[in-house]
Design a protein around this motif. Structure first.
Motif, mmCIF file in Angstrom:
data_model
loop_
_atom_site.group_PDB
_atom_site.id
_atom_site.type_symbol
_atom_site.label_atom_id
_atom_site.label_comp_id
_atom_site.label_asym_id
_atom_site.label_seq_id
_atom_site.Cartn_x
_atom_site.Cartn_y
_atom_site.Cartn_z
ATOM 1 N N LEU A 186 17.127 37.092 19.443
ATOM 2 C CA LEU A 186 17.285 35.828 19.391
ATOM 3 C C LEU A 186 17.440 34.426 19.996
ATOM 4 N N GLY A 187 18.207 34.451 21.044
ATOM 5 C CA GLY A 187 18.247 33.752 21.834
ATOM 6 C C GLY A 187 20.135 33.208 21.508
ATOM 7 N N TRP A 231 22.817 37.675 8.782
ATOM 8 C CA TRP A 231 23.246 36.732 9.661
ATOM 9 C C TRP A 231 24.097 36.292 8.310
ATOM 10 N N ARG A 232 25.145 35.421 8.132
ATOM 11 C CA ARG A 232 26.063 34.163 7.512
ATOM 12 C C ARG A 232 27.118 33.727 8.871
ATOM 13 N N VAL A 233 26.079 31.689 8.666
ATOM 14 C CA VAL A 233 26.324 31.232 9.289
ATOM 15 C C VAL A 233 27.764 30.493 8.741
ATOM 16 N N THR A 293 27.088 32.732 18.423
ATOM 17 C CA THR A 293 26.706 31.211 18.346
ATOM 18 C C THR A 293 24.743 31.040 19.036
ATOM 19 N N PHE A 294 24.367 30.272 18.545
ATOM 20 C CA PHE A 294 22.840 30.342 18.361
ATOM 21 C C PHE A 294 22.699 28.975 18.211
ATOM 22 N N PRO A 295 21.482 28.230 19.816
ATOM 23 C CA PRO A 295 20.586 27.148 18.431
ATOM 24 C C PRO A 295 20.223 26.569 17.105
ATOM 25 N N ASP A 352 25.703 23.678 18.576
ATOM 26 C CA ASP A 352 24.946 25.517 17.581
ATOM 27 C C ASP A 352 25.421 26.117 16.086
ATOM 28 N N VAL A 353 25.377 26.765 15.889
ATOM 29 C CA VAL A 353 25.873 27.476 14.707
ATOM 30 C C VAL A 353 26.243 28.687 15.044
ATOM 31 N N VAL A 354 27.630 28.726 14.516
ATOM 32 C CA VAL A 354 28.360 30.410 14.375
ATOM 33 C C VAL A 354 28.070 30.894 13.407
ATOM 34 N N ALA A 355 27.336 32.645 13.868
ATOM 35 C CA ALA A 355 27.377 33.288 12.657
ATOM 36 C C ALA A 355 27.809 34.133 13.026
#
Length: 319
Positions: free
Chosen positions: A207-208, A285-287, A274-276, A159-162
């Motif tokens: 957004l999931g 949103w900033r990753v 966190t997002f897929p 997952d990414v953190v944003a």
């Protein structure tokens, strides 16, 4: 309004406070009865509570009563949004000395009301009690609107953190105030009246988002709760954080690396999730990092692969 809350009396104070409160369509019955009635179309209610004490959570020489009302509402409503819910209602328990000016109480209620309106909620009731110190006990409610709650425990490797919202602004403002100054004003105001991105919480759920939390104790500390609950490790990239030039100037003036405020400062009430990796995130949103893998030792958060020694956070029972 002149006089004190003691001169006005308990029921006079209640009348003055509740007369200032509009309702929303979600409120079937507001203040004035034994309890309020708030719609819960989803069949579930998101609930959270906080206590704020003068001298520990706010100072009257640093913040107006209106500021205190806005801030106390914001920090609770942000918790609701971070579950992926829409804030609906707020209740107030107010402890006040008898010699408290009535105007302080009414201006605080104005701040509470106005912050609720920003979030789409309403103050629906509460209680007032005499005490030696000003204390506010806030309970906020929210509606999931058919969505599953976004918990701290859902982050997955890959997952990414944003992040969305301000980071480090409140901590920089607090540093300025602690040194006896009142400017730069933008940072001082960020400490006095945080601006949580309420709508981003439900939007992230749509957004999931796999996990989510509001940044109340500092980004690294709060992501530490996510890492522990999800049994994962998280790594942040320092270069991906925005440090405004004015914040850097404040840091240089007081001898503080502004990245410390960004990563460890609390009370901005930004939202981190966190997002897929396949999710296309809006520009707001900033990753800033990723979930690197299953936890090797209970879940940890690193910065550029190394431990972050100044994690921030707050424990009321330790120094």
């Amino acid at each position: 309004m002149q006089g004190t809350v003691g001169e006005l009396g308990e029921f006079g104070l209640i009348r003055e406070l509740t007369a200032r409160l509009p309702l929303t369509p979600a409120v079937e019955l507001g203040p004035g009865d034994d309890a309020a009635v708030v719609q819960a179309p989803d069949g579930r209610v998101v609930a959270t509570t906080d206590v704020l004490i003068e001298g520990r959570h706010f100072r009257r020489d640093w913040s107006t009563a209106y500021d205190v009302g806005r801030k106390s509402a914001a920090q609770n409503l942000a918790d609701v949004a971070a579950m992926g819910a829409v804030p609906t209602a707020l209740l107030l328990g107010l402890v006040a000395p008898a010699d408290l000016p009535t105007t302080w109480a009414t201006e605080m209620m104005d701040g509470l009301r106005d912050e609720c309106q920003v979030a789409g909620a309403a103050v629906v009731g509460g209680d007032v009690v005499r005490g030696d110190t000003i204390m506010l006990a806030i309970t906020a409610l929210g509606d999931l609107q058919g969505r599953a709650p976004v918990r701290r425990s859902g982050a997955r490797p890959g997952d990414v953190v944003a992040v969305t919202g301000w980071l480090g602004w409140s901590a920089a403002g607090l540093t300025v105030l602690a040194r006896g100054f009142r400017s730069p004003r933008a940072f001082v105001e960020a400490h006095r009246r945080p601006e949580p991105p309420y709508h981003a919480g439900p939007a992230a759920a749509e957004l999931g988002a796999t996990s989510m939390i509001d940044v109340s104790d500092g980004l690294v500390a709060d992501l530490g709760h996510v890492a522990a609950a999800s049994a994962v490790d998280i790594d942040l990239r320092a270069a991906d954080f925005d440090v405004p030039a004015q914040m850097a100037d404040i840091g240089q003036a007081v001898g503080v690396d502004p990245l410390v405020w960004v990563l460890s400062g609390g009370e901005d009430h930004a939202i981190v999730a966190t997002f897929p990796p396949s999710v296309q995130l809006p520009a707001r949103w900033r990753v800033v990092g990723e979930v690197t893998g299953p936890a090797r030792s209970g879940g940890r958060v690193t910065v550029d692969g190394a431990p972050w020694e100044r994690t921030g956070g707050w424990d009321h029972f330790t120094e």
